[in-house]
Structure formats: structure tokens, C-alpha cells
Scaffold this motif. Structure first.
Motif, PDB file in Angstrom:
ATOM      1  N   GLU A   1      42.709  30.948  27.632  1.00 30.74           N
ATOM      2  CA  GLU A   1      43.750  31.700  28.313  1.00 30.74           C
ATOM      3  C   GLU A   1      43.286  33.136  28.509  1.00 30.74           C
ATOM      4  OE1 GLU A   1      47.519  34.268  27.160  1.00 30.74           O
ATOM      5  OE2 GLU A   1      45.483  34.198  26.362  1.00 30.74           O
ATOM      6  N   THR A   2      43.595  33.694  29.646  1.00 32.74           N
ATOM      7  CA  THR A   2      43.244  35.086  29.924  1.00 32.74           C
ATOM      8  C   THR A   2      44.388  35.731  30.687  1.00 32.74           C
ATOM      9  OG1 THR A   2      41.009  34.248  30.350  1.00 32.74           O
ATOM     10  CG2 THR A   2      41.400  36.595  30.756  1.00 32.74           C
ATOM     11  N   ILE A   3      44.757  36.931  30.296  1.00 34.00           N
ATOM     12  CA  ILE A   3      45.735  37.689  31.080  1.00 34.00           C
ATOM     13  C   ILE A   3      45.037  38.901  31.669  1.00 34.00           C
ATOM     14  CG2 ILE A   3      47.965  38.869  31.120  1.00 34.00           C
ATOM     15  CD1 ILE A   3      48.787  37.319  28.668  1.00 34.00           C
ATOM     16  N   LEU A   4      45.079  38.983  32.991  1.00 28.24           N
ATOM     17  CA  LEU A   4      44.430  40.075  33.710  1.00 28.24           C
ATOM     18  C   LEU A   4      45.468  40.812  34.531  1.00 28.24           C
ATOM     19  CD1 LEU A   4      41.326  38.140  35.049  1.00 28.24           C
ATOM     20  CD2 LEU A   4      41.186  40.164  33.604  1.00 28.24           C
ATOM     21  N   ILE A   5      45.290  42.117  34.661  1.00 23.30           N
ATOM     22  CA  ILE A   5      46.157  42.880  35.562  1.00 23.30           C
ATOM     23  C   ILE A   5      45.307  43.593  36.598  1.00 23.30           C
ATOM     24  CG2 ILE A   5      47.750  44.835  35.737  1.00 23.30           C
ATOM     25  CD1 ILE A   5      49.058  43.994  33.240  1.00 23.30           C
TER      26      ILE A   5
END
Lengths: 270, 270
Positions: free
Chosen positions: B41-45
DNA sequence: CGGGGTATAACCCTAAGGGGGTATTTTGGC
DNA sequence: GCCAAAATACCCCCTTAGGGTTATACCCCG
């Protein structure tokens, strides 16, 4: 700059090649440069299946030899079409890049990641054999700075120098000998063994053979002619080995196989 | 491991998302993992045209995120099909790799030198917009260890989570804003300028546009549909720009353009 | 003796890439 | 404002890579 060969011949009496001394290679270079417009020169010696040794080099542009020690000598040479002359013990003589390069050479990763970066645009190599399995390659070339490839006239002139260069090269390096009694395994076999031990990939002999041809820039047709099988069969081998390696292009084959090739070479001290 | 969504809903009351606190991202991850079998899982902005920021990441295998900071964030993201969703401000929702990837994506150098090495075999991305030109991408994926791509059933389940994830994401990151009043030059223009100043190569706007499409994995047909021109014309632009660059393949285009793209990005601190 | 792996060969297709060429529109300079 | 050059757009030709499929014959091993 370059004079007609006759003019050069007059001076030849004054050109002294000090065999078996330090200055010999430099005098070879000066000799060639007297007759030919060249931007760079390299003398390499291949002994058996060992790594090549760089004997002498000169270049007007740094890039030409930038990766010679780091990439070429350490393994990239295995994909060099000129190296193949040594492997096949091709007749002594002079060879141009277009003569020795496989049909798809310019599409290989060797070409785009190594050869192109040397900025060399044309190359001729004098091949001589001081003793069996010992090759002396005197490479002369043009780089992007001058930009011009060798003309037919220049090639003809270069060819006239060949007998002299061959004679003095074979004299000078006559004491070199290859002790290739060890390591009799053929290249595809060594390749297969390494591939299995390093990556756990088990290719058939034919698949390994085809892989090496692909890496060197042979098209399927070219490989089929060499191996005397159908082009379709070559394509099947290509597909099978790509599938075994989990890849889908020549470029990926290169980045996967280079480390393996390097390890084959590493144990061969020159 | 994954339960039916109804079962999850019962627990949802107990799942507390601490907005604006440290543990928020982790609770998002736990929430998703409760319903879906995922390996990473990766959260990028993404903010305006600045470099993406990594907000959170989890993976069972190290390789997945190995080059995230070094390659992806520093410039490779420009070739990421998911990044394109941010550029085009595509509707919020969930997207799979096969939905967003151009037709020849798997033949790109981005794919073989970056994406393949993450070992990710399938990826879904939740896209939300806390404010204009600010995108939150929650990426969940499977790697080679499990090997299985997401089934239709799993995709459907993932889709059911989307409204909730979007809502809480947009709430949590609502304070983020993009000040993209500066740097109004379009991407192909910035690319052209850099290319001329860095390498002295002057492409026409159309050639630059086509180059970027090629790098992202669009086939000639795909580009022709996007630009509403003939496939033949695209092939001509391709030929022209390859000739100007002195190259002959998409792979060489990549190795020549990546440094240029990196320099475009370098001045954009995230 | 049968089956799996290997080698051989053929067919289908898409796409990249390089060789020609031509016509229209846009743009820059005098 | 006109002319040339550049940019854009389109067409033809071709080879090659790469992927899918099918069908043989052979040979070794259990």
C-alpha cells in the motif's frame, strides 16, 4: 594531412620500429597516423579466452576510451563484433565495422549503452596473430568530432599498410603464447552453467546459443543462416528463452545477461 | 482472510479514523486490508505540478518501495500512468493499472527499468481530491510473491470501499492547497526548453508532444487517436525526432530524456 | 511403452522503425 | 505584403521484433 602511400614509403626507411621496447606501440601509432586521418587508436591483445589487454591507446576525445577499462575489458568485449574475429580465428587482415557487425548490431543494447557512447562513428581493425590463439587488434577510428566515416579510398590506403603492420606486430609480440589447455568449455556451455547457478534459469543448449547471437545483434534470419535452421525455429527459441527469463525484449535480455557474462569473465585473469 | 463487505460494515462502527493525527494513514491501511487481500500500500499526494509526496507506505516485500524515493519521486513519476490521472484531473474514483496504462505500456523503458522491478503484478488506485489540483492517491497492490492479479470480484469489493475512502481522505487532507499560480508553462513546452538548453536539441512542439506520448507507452495508433491525426503522421514525427536526437529506439529515447525530465522536476520542490 | 522435454517448422497477427515521397499551413524576415 | 523555410499532415514502400498457435519428429527416462 594524409599523404599518398608512395610518399610514405620513402620515409619508411627512416621509420624505425624498436621491437621489444617501450616506444614500439607509439611508433606504430605514428606510422598509421602518417598515412590515415584518424581520431583514435587502440591496441588490444586477446589471449585464448582471457580478458583482452589494452596495450596502447590514443584519442583526441576523452569519451572514446572512457569505458574501455571499466566496461569493455571487464566483459562488454564478449559482445564486440571484432572480438568475434579472435574467437573464430578469422584470417589476419583489416576489417571494418560494417564487415563484421551483425545485421541488427545497431539495435543492440551493446551498441546503445556502450559503442554509441564512445562517439566512434567508424572503425577499422588490423588483425594479426603472433601465435595461435593470440590476436593483436590494432583499431583505428573516427569519432563524432570529425564525423566522417572512412571512404573507399581511405580503406584502400589502409589496406596497403596491412602487410607491414601485420609483419611487425607478429614479430614484436611473437613471444606471447596462449595456455588455453584449461577451460575447454565452449562459450554457450559456460553461459548456461552460470545462468543456472546465478539465476536458477535453465536454458537448453540451443536457447543459450540463440541468446548469445541475439545479444550480439544477429536478427532471426541471420541466426537461422548461421545455425542452418529455419527463421521460424529461431523465433521459437527466442520466445522460449524470453519466457524462461520472464522478459520480453532484447534490451531486458541484455540487462539480465550482462551480470552473468561478467561472472564468466571474472575468473579469467588476463 | 478478506471477509464479505457486509461483515466488514458491522465492524466499521468500531473503526475510528483519527482525522488530522499521526495514526490516520495507518488506520486507512488497516481498514483496506480488512476487506482486500493486498501485499502493499502506498499513499501519495500530488500538488499542482510539484513532485509527489509519500505519505504512507507498507509492503510485505522490500523491492516494492525500493526505488520509490530515489527514482519515482525524483522524476520517474512523470511517466506513471496513474500520475496522468492527476494531470488530467480525472474523476475521483478507483482505477486499475489496465484501465490507465497506454496500450504499449509494458514495452516502455519505464515499465522494464522501474515498474517491473517493484515486482508489483497488479495495482488499484483510489483517487480523491481534497482541493483543486491536489490529488490523494491510495495505491494498493499485489506483488510477485502472491502473484495473483485482482479478480473482478475483488475489484467490485474494492469499489464498494471507494466512497468511504474518498470522503475521509478529502476530509483529512482538506487543509492542503495548491499554489500553482507560478509555472504555467505546459509540460511539452517545459520539456522542449530543457531539451534545447541541456542537449542543444530543438524539437518542434508536435515532436516534443509525440516524444512524451512514446515515453509513456502510447503506440502510434494511440497517439494518433489522442491528437486526432493520422497514424502515418505520428510515425513521421517519431522518425523526425529520433533523427534529431541521433537515436533509433524508444529505449534510447528514454535514456536520453530521463535526465532532461529530472531537471524539469528538480526545480519543483514539493 | 508411454510421456515429457527438446528441436524443428509453419501459420497467424500487431507494432516499431526506416526509406521514399507530396501537400498544406504557419511563421519569420526583408 | 510576399517569399522562403519550417512545421504539420498524409501517403506509399519495406524489414524486423515479438507474441500466439499448431504440428511434426526425436530421444531419454521411468
Amino acid at each position: 594531412m594524409a599523404k599518398p602511400l608512395q610518399a610514405g614509403m620513402e620515409h619508411l626507411g627512416q621509420m624505425i620500429f624498436h621491437l621489444h621496447t617501450q616506444g614500439f606501440e607509439e611508433s606504430i601509432f605514428q606510422f598509421v597516423r602518417y598515412f590515415l586521418d584518424i581520431d583514435n587508436e587502440t591496441i588490444l591483445i586477446y589471449t585464448g579466452n582471457k580478458r583482452p589487454r589494452i596495450i596502447h591507446r590514443r584519442a583526441t576525445v576523452m569519451q572514446v576510451h572512457e569505458r574501455l577499462e571499466s566496461d569493455y575489458v571487464l566483459g562488454a568485449y564478449l559482445l564486440d563484433p571484432f572480438y568475434n574475429l579472435h574467437v573464430e580465428q578469422a584470417p589476419a587482415g583489416i576489417y571494418t565495422l560494417s564487415q563484421v557487425a551483425p545485421d541488427q548490431f545497431k539495435r543492440t543494447e551493446y551498441f546503445s549503452t556502450y559503442y554509441r557512447r564512445t562517439t566512434v562513428v567508424d572503425e577499422m581493425v588490423y588483425v594479426a596473430y603472433p601465435s595461435p590463439h593470440v590476436s593483436v587488434h590494432l583499431s583505428v577510428g573516427r569519432d563524432a568530432a570529425s564525423g566522417q566515416r572512412f571512404s573507399k579510398r581511405e580503406l584502400a590506403r589502409a589496406r596497403e599498410l596491412e602487410p607491414v603492420l601485420r609483419a611487425i606486430s607478429e614479430l614484436h609480440w611473437a613471444n606471447l603464447h596462449s595456455n588455453d589447455n584449461n577451460d575447454k568449455t565452449s562459450e554457450p556451455d559456460a553461459f548456461r552453467e552460470r545462468l543456472e547457478s546465478e539465476l536458477g534459469i535453465c536454458l537448453t543448449p540451443r536457447q543459450a546459443q540463440v541468446a548469445l547471437f541475439i545479444l550480439r545483434g544477429h536478427s532471426s534470419v541471420s541466426i537461422s543462416l548461421r545455425l542452418k535452421i529455419s527463421e521460424q525455429t529461431v523465433k521459437v527459441f527466442r520466445k522460449q528463452l524470453y519466457r524462461k527469463c520472464g522478459i520480453s525484449s532484447q534490451a531486458e535480455l541484455f540487462s539480465m545477461m550482462m551480470p552473468v557474462l561478467l561472472k564468466i569473465v571474472a575468473q579469467r585473469t588476463p
